[in-house]
Design an enzyme around this catalytic site. Sequence first.
Site, mmCIF file in Angstrom:
data_model
loop_
_atom_site.group_PDB
_atom_site.id
_atom_site.type_symbol
_atom_site.label_atom_id
_atom_site.label_comp_id
_atom_site.label_asym_id
_atom_site.label_seq_id
_atom_site.Cartn_x
_atom_site.Cartn_y
_atom_site.Cartn_z
ATOM 1 N N HIS A 205 3.676 -8.076 -30.713
ATOM 2 C CA HIS A 205 4.505 -8.520 -31.833
ATOM 3 C C HIS A 205 5.726 -9.281 -31.314
ATOM 4 C CE1 HIS A 205 2.618 -5.008 -34.303
ATOM 5 N NE2 HIS A 205 1.823 -6.052 -34.196
HETATM 6 C C1 LIG Z 1 -4.018 -9.031 -30.054
HETATM 7 C C2 LIG Z 1 -3.059 -9.162 -31.202
HETATM 8 C C3 LIG Z 1 -3.178 -8.327 -32.305
HETATM 9 C C4 LIG Z 1 -2.292 -8.437 -33.367
HETATM 10 N N1 LIG Z 1 -2.459 -7.608 -34.447
HETATM 11 C C5 LIG Z 1 -1.642 -7.757 -35.512
HETATM 12 C C6 LIG Z 1 -1.836 -6.971 -36.669
HETATM 13 O O1 LIG Z 1 -2.757 -6.159 -36.752
HETATM 14 N N2 LIG Z 1 -0.977 -7.128 -37.714
HETATM 15 C C7 LIG Z 1 0.061 -8.016 -37.662
HETATM 16 O O2 LIG Z 1 0.825 -8.111 -38.632
HETATM 17 N N3 LIG Z 1 0.275 -8.764 -36.552
HETATM 18 C C8 LIG Z 1 -0.560 -8.676 -35.493
HETATM 19 N N4 LIG Z 1 -0.356 -9.436 -34.379
HETATM 20 C C9 LIG Z 1 0.822 -10.326 -34.348
HETATM 21 C C10 LIG Z 1 0.581 -11.594 -35.136
HETATM 22 O O3 LIG Z 1 -0.668 -12.146 -34.777
HETATM 23 C C11 LIG Z 1 1.711 -12.586 -34.797
HETATM 24 O O4 LIG Z 1 2.975 -12.019 -35.077
HETATM 25 C C12 LIG Z 1 1.569 -13.865 -35.605
HETATM 26 O O5 LIG Z 1 0.317 -14.475 -35.398
HETATM 27 C C13 LIG Z 1 2.666 -14.820 -35.197
HETATM 28 O O6 LIG Z 1 2.439 -16.056 -35.820
HETATM 29 P P1 LIG Z 1 3.013 -17.374 -35.192
HETATM 30 O O7 LIG Z 1 2.703 -18.453 -36.168
HETATM 31 O O8 LIG Z 1 4.417 -17.159 -34.779
HETATM 32 O O9 LIG Z 1 2.192 -17.600 -33.848
HETATM 33 P P2 LIG Z 1 0.624 -17.785 -33.632
HETATM 34 O O10 LIG Z 1 -0.158 -17.072 -34.676
HETATM 35 O O11 LIG Z 1 0.395 -17.437 -32.192
HETATM 36 O O12 LIG Z 1 0.376 -19.340 -33.886
HETATM 37 C C14 LIG Z 1 0.751 -20.322 -32.932
HETATM 38 C C15 LIG Z 1 -0.368 -21.352 -32.838
HETATM 39 O O13 LIG Z 1 0.062 -22.444 -32.032
HETATM 40 C C16 LIG Z 1 -0.991 -22.801 -31.159
HETATM 41 N N5 LIG Z 1 -0.409 -23.443 -29.985
HETATM 42 C C17 LIG Z 1 0.440 -22.918 -29.080
HETATM 43 N N6 LIG Z 1 0.778 -23.828 -28.157
HETATM 44 C C18 LIG Z 1 0.147 -24.976 -28.499
HETATM 45 C C19 LIG Z 1 0.099 -26.272 -27.929
HETATM 46 N N7 LIG Z 1 0.800 -26.589 -26.828
HETATM 47 N N8 LIG Z 1 -0.663 -27.202 -28.535
HETATM 48 C C20 LIG Z 1 -1.367 -26.905 -29.655
HETATM 49 N N9 LIG Z 1 -1.362 -25.681 -30.233
HETATM 50 C C21 LIG Z 1 -0.618 -24.740 -29.654
HETATM 51 C C22 LIG Z 1 -1.688 -21.500 -30.842
HETATM 52 O O14 LIG Z 1 -3.004 -21.736 -30.402
HETATM 53 C C23 LIG Z 1 -1.639 -20.787 -32.188
HETATM 54 O O15 LIG Z 1 -2.722 -21.158 -32.986
HETATM 55 C C24 LIG Z 1 -1.247 -9.377 -33.319
HETATM 56 C C25 LIG Z 1 -1.127 -10.233 -32.223
HETATM 57 C C26 LIG Z 1 -2.036 -10.129 -31.180
HETATM 58 C C27 LIG Z 1 -1.888 -11.086 -29.998
#
Ligand SMILES: Cc1cc2nc3c(=O)[nH]c(=O)nc-3n(C[C@H](O)[C@H](O)[C@H](O)COP(=O)(O)OP(=O)(O)OC[C@H]3O[C@@H](n4cnc5c(N)ncnc54)[C@H](O)[C@@H]3O)c2cc1C
Length: 269
Positions: A205
Amino acid sequence: MMAFLTTASLFILTAGAVASPQLLMLSGVGPAAHLRELGIPVVHDLPGVGQNMRDHPNVQVRVRLKEGVPEDDIARRAVRLRYTATGSTTPNDMIISPTSLNTVYASGEDPSYSISVGLYLAVGAGELRLTSTDPYVQPSMDYRYLENPWDRQRLREGVRLCARLLEDPAYKEIVDRRVAPTDADLASDEALDRWLLQNVATSYHISGTCKMGPASDPMAVVDQFCRVHGRTRLRVADASIMPDVVRANTHVTTIMIAERCADFIKQGC
Ligand SMILES: Cc1cc2nc3c(=O)[nH]c(=O)nc-3n(C[C@H](O)[C@H](O)[C@H](O)COP(=O)(O)OP(=O)(O)OC[C@H]3O[C@@H](n4cnc5c(N)ncnc54)[C@H](O)[C@@H]3O)c2cc1C
């Protein structure tokens, strides 16, 4: 989510709490001294980029089941108990979850059942730094879990609570014995701290590495409209902008951050 959305006059970075600060720093937006160490030209000195790395540290109290108790064939976490640590001023800062992780741990003698103890409002924060100017090289992440005594105190209490729960007659029917921590690990705060530091793990997280805050806060990276301080055509809209990690799993909050950012743009903020 896409990592980088752009219109003629606006860039929105949504690469997540690891890649967003990494990409900002690679682009010259971040702590000037650190960028200079790597030879990156400084576009804008923002000391908070990569700092304030938050998470939900957790440990697993592991148990062996009695002979004949059926194992689930999938990983499951059906119930969770939220509670407030003794003396805490932040309600529901703790969570415990009986967990079957046999798809993760099922190997030989390793028991697959556990009660996970999560510190959901840790006061400690870590740091993310570049190790290379190559965007394909992972940054270094120093979580600094449990450096803070209050974090250790609350997690110790949570582990001892689980040990007591396992003594309940309901558990006695299915649990053979607690495997970890051992009674020796539980014997003193010092011993339990050692066990905690050897076993603490991420809840995945990660958040806070480009935190939202006013310009008067030198560690703030974005303003209340998700605009990067000093670079107002650039917004960040992902888990990295949380000032602190929320006391829940982070996915839904991140969706709401994106929704709010979209509203700000539509409203011309
Ligand atoms: C194993 C795991 C289990 C989890 N389980 C839960 C759960 O059960 N419940 C919950 O609420 N949360 C859970 N989480 C946390 C939740 O997934 C994250 O808090 C949430 O996805 C964050 O969203 P975000 O948009 O900040 O980042 P992300 O969802 O990581 O989105 C960022 C995106 O940017 C892309 N990206 C990064 N760098 C580049 C680049 N240079 N070029 C192109 N694309 C790029 C990545 O591929 C990704 O698709 C979990 C996380 C993990 C890793």
